[in-house]
Write a protein that holds these residues in place. Structure first.
Motif, PDB file in Angstrom:
ATOM      1  N   MET A   1       1.031  -0.928   0.001  1.00 29.37           N
ATOM      2  CA  MET A   1       0.263  -0.031  -0.112  1.00 29.37           C
ATOM      3  C   MET A   1       1.016   1.188   0.133  1.00 29.37           C
ATOM      4  O   MET A   1       0.655   2.199  -0.673  1.00 29.37           O
ATOM      5  CB  MET A   1      -1.195  -0.056   1.130  1.00 29.37           C
ATOM      6  CG  MET A   1      -1.692   1.310   1.538  1.00 29.37           C
ATOM      7  SD  MET A   1      -2.666   1.177   2.934  1.00 29.37           S
ATOM      8  CE  MET A   1      -1.483   1.506   4.316  1.00 29.37           C
ATOM      9  N   ARG A   2       1.868   1.262   0.823  1.00 28.04           N
ATOM     10  CA  ARG A   2       2.838   2.388   0.928  1.00 28.04           C
ATOM     11  C   ARG A   2       3.384   2.884  -0.500  1.00 28.04           C
ATOM     12  O   ARG A   2       3.522   3.957  -0.587  1.00 28.04           O
ATOM     13  CB  ARG A   2       3.919   2.190   1.990  1.00 28.04           C
ATOM     14  CG  ARG A   2       4.724   3.488   2.314  1.00 28.04           C
ATOM     15  CD  ARG A   2       5.496   3.146   3.291  1.00 28.04           C
ATOM     16  NE  ARG A   2       6.334   4.411   3.767  1.00 28.04           N
ATOM     17  CZ  ARG A   2       7.424   4.357   4.527  1.00 28.04           C
ATOM     18  NH1 ARG A   2       7.994   3.393   5.008  1.00 28.04           N
ATOM     19  NH2 ARG A   2       8.107   5.597   4.913  1.00 28.04           N
ATOM     20  N   ASP A   3       4.031   1.788  -1.030  1.00 28.69           N
ATOM     21  CA  ASP A   3       4.580   2.014  -1.978  1.00 28.69           C
ATOM     22  C   ASP A   3       3.415   2.575  -3.330  1.00 28.69           C
ATOM     23  O   ASP A   3       3.776   3.550  -4.141  1.00 28.69           O
ATOM     24  CB  ASP A   3       5.421   0.675  -2.696  1.00 28.69           C
ATOM     25  CG  ASP A   3       6.180   0.848  -3.967  1.00 28.69           C
ATOM     26  OD1 ASP A   3       7.067   1.860  -4.010  1.00 28.69           O
ATOM     27  OD2 ASP A   3       5.902   0.471  -5.266  1.00 28.69           O
ATOM     28  N   ALA A   4       2.326   2.010  -3.405  1.00 31.84           N
ATOM     29  CA  ALA A   4       1.433   2.368  -4.325  1.00 31.84           C
ATOM     30  C   ALA A   4       0.847   3.945  -4.076  1.00 31.84           C
ATOM     31  O   ALA A   4       0.893   4.554  -5.059  1.00 31.84           O
ATOM     32  CB  ALA A   4       0.151   1.532  -4.306  1.00 31.84           C
ATOM     33  N   VAL A   5       0.873   4.213  -3.015  1.00 29.85           N
ATOM     34  CA  VAL A   5       0.594   5.710  -2.595  1.00 29.85           C
ATOM     35  C   VAL A   5       1.670   6.588  -2.954  1.00 29.85           C
ATOM     36  O   VAL A   5       1.600   7.565  -3.489  1.00 29.85           O
ATOM     37  CB  VAL A   5       0.281   5.785  -0.878  1.00 29.85           C
ATOM     38  CG1 VAL A   5       0.034   7.337  -0.752  1.00 29.85           C
ATOM     39  CG2 VAL A   5      -1.124   5.183  -0.742  1.00 29.85           C
ATOM     40  N   ARG A   6       2.888   6.051  -2.608  1.00 32.58           N
ATOM     41  CA  ARG A   6       4.069   7.072  -2.885  1.00 32.58           C
ATOM     42  C   ARG A   6       4.032   7.034  -4.759  1.00 32.58           C
ATOM     43  O   ARG A   6       4.396   8.132  -4.918  1.00 32.58           O
ATOM     44  CB  ARG A   6       5.185   6.198  -2.633  1.00 32.58           C
ATOM     45  CG  ARG A   6       6.469   7.033  -2.930  1.00 32.58           C
ATOM     46  CD  ARG A   6       7.773   6.186  -2.602  1.00 32.58           C
ATOM     47  NE  ARG A   6       8.975   6.933  -2.886  1.00 32.58           N
ATOM     48  CZ  ARG A   6      10.002   6.547  -3.424  1.00 32.58           C
ATOM     49  NH1 ARG A   6      10.094   5.361  -3.658  1.00 32.58           N
ATOM     50  NH2 ARG A   6      11.209   7.342  -3.685  1.00 32.58           N
ATOM     51  N   GLN A   7       4.117   5.928  -5.384  1.00 33.18           N
ATOM     52  CA  GLN A   7       4.214   6.095  -6.702  1.00 33.18           C
ATOM     53  C   GLN A   7       2.984   6.923  -7.402  1.00 33.18           C
ATOM     54  O   GLN A   7       3.181   7.684  -8.451  1.00 33.18           O
ATOM     55  CB  GLN A   7       3.888   4.789  -7.481  1.00 33.18           C
ATOM     56  CG  GLN A   7       5.094   3.753  -7.128  1.00 33.18           C
ATOM     57  CD  GLN A   7       6.416   4.476  -7.566  1.00 33.18           C
ATOM     58  OE1 GLN A   7       6.600   5.009  -8.610  1.00 33.18           O
ATOM     59  NE2 GLN A   7       7.380   4.179  -6.807  1.00 33.18           N
ATOM     60  N   ALA A   8       1.764   6.839  -6.785  1.00 33.96           N
ATOM     61  CA  ALA A   8       0.549   7.642  -7.066  1.00 33.96           C
ATOM     62  C   ALA A   8       0.949   9.186  -6.834  1.00 33.96           C
ATOM     63  O   ALA A   8       0.700  10.134  -7.608  1.00 33.96           O
ATOM     64  CB  ALA A   8      -0.796   7.325  -6.418  1.00 33.96           C
TER      65      ALA A   8
ATOM     66  N   SER B   1      -3.914   5.500  -6.676  1.00 36.83           N
ATOM     67  CA  SER B   1      -3.037   4.329  -6.083  1.00 36.83           C
ATOM     68  C   SER B   1      -3.903   3.279  -5.652  1.00 36.83           C
ATOM     69  O   SER B   1      -3.634   2.136  -5.675  1.00 36.83           O
ATOM     70  CB  SER B   1      -2.637   4.819  -4.715  1.00 36.83           C
ATOM     71  OG  SER B   1      -3.672   5.019  -3.772  1.00 36.83           O
ATOM     72  N   GLY B   2      -5.445   3.435  -5.748  1.00 36.27           N
ATOM     73  CA  GLY B   2      -6.399   2.172  -5.614  1.00 36.27           C
ATOM     74  C   GLY B   2      -6.588   1.966  -4.201  1.00 36.27           C
ATOM     75  O   GLY B   2      -7.195   0.957  -3.652  1.00 36.27           O
ATOM     76  N   VAL B   3      -6.052   2.865  -3.284  1.00 35.94           N
ATOM     77  CA  VAL B   3      -5.869   2.942  -1.622  1.00 35.94           C
ATOM     78  C   VAL B   3      -7.601   3.868  -1.349  1.00 35.94           C
ATOM     79  O   VAL B   3      -7.298   5.191  -1.827  1.00 35.94           O
ATOM     80  CB  VAL B   3      -4.765   3.370  -0.971  1.00 35.94           C
ATOM     81  CG1 VAL B   3      -5.120   3.152   0.544  1.00 35.94           C
ATOM     82  CG2 VAL B   3      -3.730   2.374  -1.481  1.00 35.94           C
ATOM     83  N   HIS B   4      -8.037   3.494  -0.626  1.00 37.48           N
ATOM     84  CA  HIS B   4      -9.530   4.282  -0.024  1.00 37.48           C
ATOM     85  C   HIS B   4      -8.982   5.444   0.495  1.00 37.48           C
ATOM     86  O   HIS B   4      -8.087   5.669   1.194  1.00 37.48           O
ATOM     87  CB  HIS B   4     -10.469   3.465   0.799  1.00 37.48           C
ATOM     88  CG  HIS B   4     -11.712   3.828   0.835  1.00 37.48           C
ATOM     89  ND1 HIS B   4     -11.872   4.980   1.619  1.00 37.48           N
ATOM     90  CD2 HIS B   4     -12.697   3.759   0.172  1.00 37.48           C
ATOM     91  CE1 HIS B   4     -13.219   5.325   1.582  1.00 37.48           C
ATOM     92  NE2 HIS B   4     -13.616   4.402   0.630  1.00 37.48           N
ATOM     93  N   LYS B   5      -9.672   6.413   0.047  1.00 35.71           N
ATOM     94  CA  LYS B   5      -9.333   7.871   0.631  1.00 35.71           C
ATOM     95  C   LYS B   5      -9.385   8.024   1.930  1.00 35.71           C
ATOM     96  O   LYS B   5      -8.438   8.501   2.660  1.00 35.71           O
ATOM     97  CB  LYS B   5     -10.340   8.835   0.175  1.00 35.71           C
ATOM     98  CG  LYS B   5     -10.213  10.263   0.413  1.00 35.71           C
ATOM     99  CD  LYS B   5     -11.229  11.307  -0.345  1.00 35.71           C
ATOM    100  CE  LYS B   5     -12.423  10.979   0.211  1.00 35.71           C
ATOM    101  NZ  LYS B   5     -13.790  11.894  -0.466  1.00 35.71           N
ATOM    102  N   THR B   6     -10.073   7.069   2.838  1.00 34.25           N
ATOM    103  CA  THR B   6     -10.170   7.308   4.147  1.00 34.25           C
ATOM    104  C   THR B   6      -8.830   6.702   5.031  1.00 34.25           C
ATOM    105  O   THR B   6      -8.354   7.258   5.789  1.00 34.25           O
ATOM    106  CB  THR B   6     -11.383   6.897   4.959  1.00 34.25           C
ATOM    107  OG1 THR B   6     -11.502   5.334   4.589  1.00 34.25           O
ATOM    108  CG2 THR B   6     -12.810   7.537   4.679  1.00 34.25           C
ATOM    109  N   THR B   7      -8.302   5.694   4.239  1.00 33.15           N
ATOM    110  CA  THR B   7      -7.214   5.241   4.513  1.00 33.15           C
ATOM    111  C   THR B   7      -6.136   6.104   4.277  1.00 33.15           C
ATOM    112  O   THR B   7      -5.057   6.112   4.965  1.00 33.15           O
ATOM    113  CB  THR B   7      -6.984   3.745   3.928  1.00 33.15           C
ATOM    114  OG1 THR B   7      -8.030   2.759   4.121  1.00 33.15           O
ATOM    115  CG2 THR B   7      -5.633   2.907   4.159  1.00 33.15           C
TER     116      THR B   7
END
Length: 182
Positions: free
Chosen positions: A1-8, A30-36
């Motif tokens: 998840m951290r890498d996906a958010v970083r790349q995004a 990133s495909g990670v939920h906004k609240t997360t």
């Protein structure tokens, strides 16, 4: 998840710069939920800080030309070309812009620079070992003085930095180091 958010985060900085960076866009990309994303990073400065924290441990291609002049010029050229790069430049500029406006981002950028300066200082250590510089020279200060004019031109004077400008900055730092100023 951290890498996906970083790349995004990095992709959004390339596409929209610091002013256009939003948690919502990063979450969507990133495909990670906004609240997360909000819970973990809090805001865009948190996203930037985390990206810098991860980047500080990445290897930096420290030149080894066999001379302090070539190595120092190589480092300053790496900084100059990084800001001129169409993908890396906007990201790097966004990191600086965020640091000017936010203490958390400033702390992260400071730590990033300290790590880069430590990696880059190896060229000065090698020069001392070869007898090109006095052994009392402050190895990190030589690097800071060499790259500082690039940042001044880009972020204070808003001027382009040519290869010649970068070489001149490296040469001035080298002259100061040889003179015992650093």
């Amino acid at each position: 998840m951290r890498d996906a958010v970083r790349q995004a985060t990095l992709a959004e900085l390339v596409d929209h710069g610091y002013p256009g960076l939003t948690v919502e866009r990063v979450a969507e990309r990133s495909g990670v939920h906004k609240t997360t994303v909000y819970r973990r990073w809090g805001n865009v400065e948190g996203l930037i800080s985390d990206a810098l924290e991860l980047a500080k441990d990445e290897p930096w291609p420290v030149p080894d030309t066999g001379s302090i002049e070539g190595d120092l010029r190589g480092i300053v050229q790496l900084v100059r070309s990084g800001f001129a790069d169409p993908e890396l430049g906007p990201v790097s500029s966004a990191f600086v812009a965020a640091a000017v406006q936010n203490a958390e981002a400033a702390r992260a950028l400071h730590e990033f620079f300290m790590a880069r300066h430590e990696q880059s200082a190896e060229v000065v250590r090698r020069a001392v070992a070869r007898g090109e510089l006095p052994d009392v020279v402050d190895v990190r200060e030589v690097i800071r003085v060499a790259v500082a004019p690039v940042y001044y031109r880009l972020f204070v004077a808003h001027e382009p930095v040519s290869e010649r400008d970068a070489d001149r900055a490296a040469d001035a730092a080298l002259a100061a180091a040889r003179a015992g100023v650093l």
